[in-house]
Write a protein that holds these residues in place. Structure first.
Motif, PDB file in Angstrom:
ATOM      1  N   MET A 189     -10.273  16.191  -7.193  1.00 10.13           N
ATOM      2  CA  MET A 189     -11.059  15.046  -6.819  1.00 10.13           C
ATOM      3  C   MET A 189     -11.569  15.222  -5.403  1.00 10.13           C
ATOM      4  O   MET A 189     -12.743  15.360  -5.196  1.00 10.13           O
ATOM      5  CB  MET A 189     -10.205  13.808  -6.966  1.00 10.13           C
ATOM      6  CG  MET A 189     -10.875  12.572  -6.535  1.00 10.13           C
ATOM      7  SD  MET A 189     -10.167  11.172  -7.332  1.00 10.13           S
ATOM      8  CE  MET A 189     -10.926  11.374  -8.904  1.00 10.13           C
ATOM      9  N   GLY A 190     -10.688  15.183  -4.392  1.00  8.67           N
ATOM     10  CA  GLY A 190     -11.047  15.587  -3.059  1.00  8.67           C
ATOM     11  C   GLY A 190     -11.701  14.571  -2.153  1.00  8.67           C
ATOM     12  O   GLY A 190     -12.211  14.946  -1.119  1.00  8.67           O
ATOM     13  N   LEU A 191     -11.703  13.286  -2.478  1.00  6.76           N
ATOM     14  CA  LEU A 191     -12.238  12.273  -1.579  1.00  6.76           C
ATOM     15  C   LEU A 191     -11.273  12.126  -0.410  1.00  6.76           C
ATOM     16  O   LEU A 191     -10.106  11.821  -0.604  1.00  6.76           O
ATOM     17  CB  LEU A 191     -12.407  10.948  -2.321  1.00  6.76           C
ATOM     18  CG  LEU A 191     -12.944   9.775  -1.531  1.00  6.76           C
ATOM     19  CD1 LEU A 191     -14.327  10.087  -0.984  1.00  6.76           C
ATOM     20  CD2 LEU A 191     -12.983   8.542  -2.411  1.00  6.76           C
ATOM     21  N   SER A 192     -11.749  12.375   0.830  1.00  2.00           N
ATOM     22  CA  SER A 192     -10.869  12.412   2.000  1.00  2.00           C
ATOM     23  C   SER A 192     -11.361  11.512   3.115  1.00  2.00           C
ATOM     24  O   SER A 192     -12.540  11.199   3.206  1.00  2.00           O
ATOM     25  CB  SER A 192     -10.781  13.835   2.558  1.00  2.00           C
ATOM     26  OG  SER A 192     -10.158  14.688   1.658  1.00  2.00           O
ATOM     27  N   GLY A 193     -10.424  11.167   3.984  1.00  2.00           N
ATOM     28  CA  GLY A 193     -10.730  10.419   5.194  1.00  2.00           C
ATOM     29  C   GLY A 193      -9.777  10.839   6.294  1.00  2.00           C
ATOM     30  O   GLY A 193      -8.713  11.389   6.022  1.00  2.00           O
ATOM     31  N   THR A 194     -10.172  10.566   7.517  1.00  2.00           N
ATOM     32  CA  THR A 194      -9.362  10.939   8.672  1.00  2.00           C
ATOM     33  C   THR A 194      -9.055   9.707   9.499  1.00  2.00           C
ATOM     34  O   THR A 194      -9.947   8.897   9.771  1.00  2.00           O
ATOM     35  CB  THR A 194     -10.103  11.972   9.536  1.00  2.00           C
ATOM     36  OG1 THR A 194     -10.369  13.129   8.740  1.00  2.00           O
ATOM     37  CG2 THR A 194      -9.286  12.377  10.747  1.00  2.00           C
TER      38      THR A 194
END
Length: 137
Positions: free
Chosen positions: A1-6
């Motif tokens: 999937m790979g939806l990321s946030g920082t």
């Protein structure tokens, strides 16, 4: 999937032990900061889950500690949604100080209803919102 946030935070003195190292359980709190901010970034804050009658219950959590974090360190938490189903969400986390990997972890959460029962969100607005967000990323 790979939806990321920082997310970023500065280690507070209260998060450290007598040796000046971040107490291990605080990483799980930082994971919560990461996933809360990720959902907020995609315009799906936890309050929206609650408004629709759902919560996310943690059923698995793990953390591998690589290097210690210390008081006043500037910490970066990279949170990724690895998997979403109609019944659960899996997140992974990477915790950094500058470019140094301090810890990595994973949590698995079940969707539960107001009665605290595991539920399927397939026929809900929440599921449609998640699907739209995922397909756009």
């Amino acid at each position: 999937m790979g939806l990321s946030g920082t997310s970023r935070l500065r280690v507070r003195y209260a998060e450290t032990d007598q040796m000046g190292i971040v107490y291990h359980a605080n990483y799980l709190i930082w994971f919560e900061v990461g996933r809360t901010e990720l959902f907020r970034e995609i315009n799906l804050p936890y309050t929206r889950f609650e408004e629709q009658g759902f919560s996310l219950a943690v059923i698995e959590a793990n953390c591998r500690y690589r290097k210690p974090a210390r008081y006043d360190d500037d910490i970066k938490i990279v949170t990724t949604i690895d998997k979403v189903t109609t019944r659960s969400v899996t997140f992974s986390y990477l915790v950094y100080r500058d470019e140094t990997l301090l810890a990595q972890g994973k949590t698995v959460h079940l969707f539960i209803n107001k009665e605290g029962r595991h539920t399927d969100i397939r026929d809900t607005d929440l599921w449609r919102q998640l699907q739209m967000i995922i397909s756009n990323n």
